[in-house]
Design a protein around this motif. Structure first.
Motif, PDB file in Angstrom:
ATOM      1  N   CYS A  11       0.863  -1.178   0.000  1.00 46.75           N
ATOM      2  CA  CYS A  11       0.000   0.000   0.000  1.00 46.75           C
ATOM      3  C   CYS A  11       0.898   1.226   0.000  1.00 46.75           C
ATOM      4  O   CYS A  11       1.675   1.429   0.939  1.00 46.75           O
ATOM      5  CB  CYS A  11      -0.901  -0.002   1.226  1.00 46.75           C
ATOM      6  SG  CYS A  11      -1.840   1.527   1.446  1.00 46.75           S
ATOM      7  N   ALA A  12       0.784   2.012  -1.040  1.00 44.07           N
ATOM      8  CA  ALA A  12       1.590   3.215  -1.171  1.00 44.07           C
ATOM      9  C   ALA A  12       0.728   4.437  -0.902  1.00 44.07           C
ATOM     10  O   ALA A  12      -0.348   4.587  -1.492  1.00 44.07           O
ATOM     11  CB  ALA A  12       2.189   3.295  -2.569  1.00 44.07           C
ATOM     12  N   ALA A  13       1.211   5.285  -0.019  1.00 48.44           N
ATOM     13  CA  ALA A  13       0.494   6.511   0.328  1.00 48.44           C
ATOM     14  C   ALA A  13       1.111   7.695  -0.402  1.00 48.44           C
ATOM     15  O   ALA A  13       2.337   7.824  -0.469  1.00 48.44           O
ATOM     16  CB  ALA A  13       0.553   6.745   1.831  1.00 48.44           C
ATOM     17  N   SER A  14       0.251   8.535  -0.951  1.00 52.24           N
ATOM     18  CA  SER A  14       0.725   9.751  -1.614  1.00 52.24           C
ATOM     19  C   SER A  14      -0.051  10.947  -1.082  1.00 52.24           C
ATOM     20  O   SER A  14      -1.127  10.797  -0.513  1.00 52.24           O
ATOM     21  CB  SER A  14       0.554   9.636  -3.129  1.00 52.24           C
ATOM     22  OG  SER A  14      -0.812   9.500  -3.477  1.00 52.24           O
ATOM     23  N   VAL A  19     -11.602  -9.012   1.039  1.00 52.60           N
ATOM     24  CA  VAL A  19     -11.024  -7.801   0.456  1.00 52.60           C
ATOM     25  C   VAL A  19     -10.199  -7.126   1.541  1.00 52.60           C
ATOM     26  O   VAL A  19     -10.703  -6.875   2.644  1.00 52.60           O
ATOM     27  CB  VAL A  19     -12.107  -6.847  -0.067  1.00 52.60           C
ATOM     28  CG1 VAL A  19     -11.472  -5.589  -0.634  1.00 52.60           C
ATOM     29  CG2 VAL A  19     -12.960  -7.549  -1.120  1.00 52.60           C
ATOM     30  N   TYR A  20      -8.956  -6.865   1.228  1.00 52.07           N
ATOM     31  CA  TYR A  20      -8.025  -6.266   2.176  1.00 52.07           C
ATOM     32  C   TYR A  20      -7.885  -4.775   1.867  1.00 52.07           C
ATOM     33  O   TYR A  20      -7.620  -4.388   0.731  1.00 52.07           O
ATOM     34  CB  TYR A  20      -6.670  -6.966   2.092  1.00 52.07           C
ATOM     35  CG  TYR A  20      -6.691  -8.308   2.779  1.00 52.07           C
ATOM     36  CD1 TYR A  20      -7.413  -9.378   2.249  1.00 52.07           C
ATOM     37  CD2 TYR A  20      -5.992  -8.528   3.965  1.00 52.07           C
ATOM     38  CE1 TYR A  20      -7.460 -10.605   2.882  1.00 52.07           C
ATOM     39  CE2 TYR A  20      -6.025  -9.766   4.607  1.00 52.07           C
ATOM     40  CZ  TYR A  20      -6.766 -10.787   4.057  1.00 52.07           C
ATOM     41  OH  TYR A  20      -6.796 -12.013   4.697  1.00 52.07           O
ATOM     42  N   TYR A  21      -8.062  -4.000   2.913  1.00 54.03           N
ATOM     43  CA  TYR A  21      -8.020  -2.541   2.787  1.00 54.03           C
ATOM     44  C   TYR A  21      -6.854  -1.985   3.585  1.00 54.03           C
ATOM     45  O   TYR A  21      -6.634  -2.361   4.734  1.00 54.03           O
ATOM     46  CB  TYR A  21      -9.302  -1.916   3.321  1.00 54.03           C
ATOM     47  CG  TYR A  21     -10.549  -2.332   2.588  1.00 54.03           C
ATOM     48  CD1 TYR A  21     -11.269  -3.453   2.982  1.00 54.03           C
ATOM     49  CD2 TYR A  21     -11.020  -1.587   1.512  1.00 54.03           C
ATOM     50  CE1 TYR A  21     -12.427  -3.829   2.318  1.00 54.03           C
ATOM     51  CE2 TYR A  21     -12.182  -1.955   0.850  1.00 54.03           C
ATOM     52  CZ  TYR A  21     -12.866  -3.077   1.260  1.00 54.03           C
ATOM     53  OH  TYR A  21     -14.016  -3.448   0.602  1.00 54.03           O
ATOM     54  N   GLY A  81      -7.828   2.845   1.480  1.00 51.12           N
ATOM     55  CA  GLY A  81      -7.577   2.456   0.110  1.00 51.12           C
ATOM     56  C   GLY A  81      -8.813   1.830  -0.498  1.00 51.12           C
ATOM     57  O   GLY A  81      -9.836   1.651   0.167  1.00 51.12           O
ATOM     58  N   GLN A  82      -8.710   1.477  -1.778  1.00 51.19           N
ATOM     59  CA  GLN A  82      -9.877   0.948  -2.489  1.00 51.19           C
ATOM     60  C   GLN A  82     -10.066  -0.542  -2.267  1.00 51.19           C
ATOM     61  O   GLN A  82     -11.127  -1.093  -2.582  1.00 51.19           O
ATOM     62  CB  GLN A  82      -9.729   1.228  -3.997  1.00 51.19           C
ATOM     63  CG  GLN A  82      -8.829   0.261  -4.756  1.00 51.19           C
ATOM     64  CD  GLN A  82      -7.347   0.465  -4.497  1.00 51.19           C
ATOM     65  OE1 GLN A  82      -6.938   1.397  -3.800  1.00 51.19           O
ATOM     66  NE2 GLN A  82      -6.525  -0.402  -5.079  1.00 51.19           N
ATOM     67  N   GLY A  83      -9.068  -1.195  -1.722  1.00 55.02           N
ATOM     68  CA  GLY A  83      -9.169  -2.616  -1.423  1.00 55.02           C
ATOM     69  C   GLY A  83      -8.545  -3.485  -2.497  1.00 55.02           C
ATOM     70  O   GLY A  83      -8.556  -3.138  -3.679  1.00 55.02           O
ATOM     71  N   THR A  84      -8.006  -4.607  -2.066  1.00 55.90           N
ATOM     72  CA  THR A  84      -7.468  -5.604  -2.987  1.00 55.90           C
ATOM     73  C   THR A  84      -7.965  -6.970  -2.536  1.00 55.90           C
ATOM     74  O   THR A  84      -7.960  -7.278  -1.354  1.00 55.90           O
ATOM     75  CB  THR A  84      -5.922  -5.534  -3.045  1.00 55.90           C
ATOM     76  OG1 THR A  84      -5.442  -6.454  -4.023  1.00 55.90           O
ATOM     77  CG2 THR A  84      -5.283  -5.857  -1.704  1.00 55.90           C
TER      78      THR A  84
END
Length: 123
Positions: free
Chosen positions: A22-25, A94-96, A114-117
């Motif tokens: 997970c990359a934060a910007s 779903v992992y957030y 995040g949008q989830g994966t």
């Protein structure tokens, strides 16, 4: 505002491994805590693991994943990882990614998702 982009989900056989990123910007004053949550089919979202961004890097884990999952972070890239091993079908969901941050000094602590994966573990 902090934007999060997750990656690394997929389909894996029970006993296998996956690594989520997970990359934060954005340009917050600080990011204080980074973590992972998940929502299994038919269940509410639950905490999986968190890590603080101070020097200690204190971690917390759900009992169901402790010893199998490892959360870590890369300071320079504002990225958090979740290494998942010995996966079970119950880990499917779903992992957030979520971060707690301050947009400016003395400001309130805010949260961003995040949008989830999706992770699917088959037996």
């Amino acid at each position: 505002q902090v934007q999060l982009v997750e990656s690394g989900g997929g389909l894996v056989q029970a006993g296998g491994s996956l690594r989520l990123s997970c990359a934060a910007s954005g340009t917050p004053f600080s990011i204080n805590v980074m973590g992972w949550y998940r929502r299994a089919p038919g269940k509410q979202r639950e905490l999986v693991a968190t890590i603080t961004t101070d020097g200690d890097g204190t971690t917390t884990y759900a009992d169901s994943v402790r010893g199998r999952f490892t959360i870590s972070r890369a300071y320079a890239e504002n990225t958090v990882y979740l290494q998942m091993a010995s996966l079970k079908p119950d880990d499917t969901g779903v992992y957030y990614c979520k971060v707690y941050y301050q947009q400016y000094e003395q400001g309130p602590e805010l949260g961003s998702w995040g949008q989830g994966t999706r992770v699917t573990v088959f037996s």
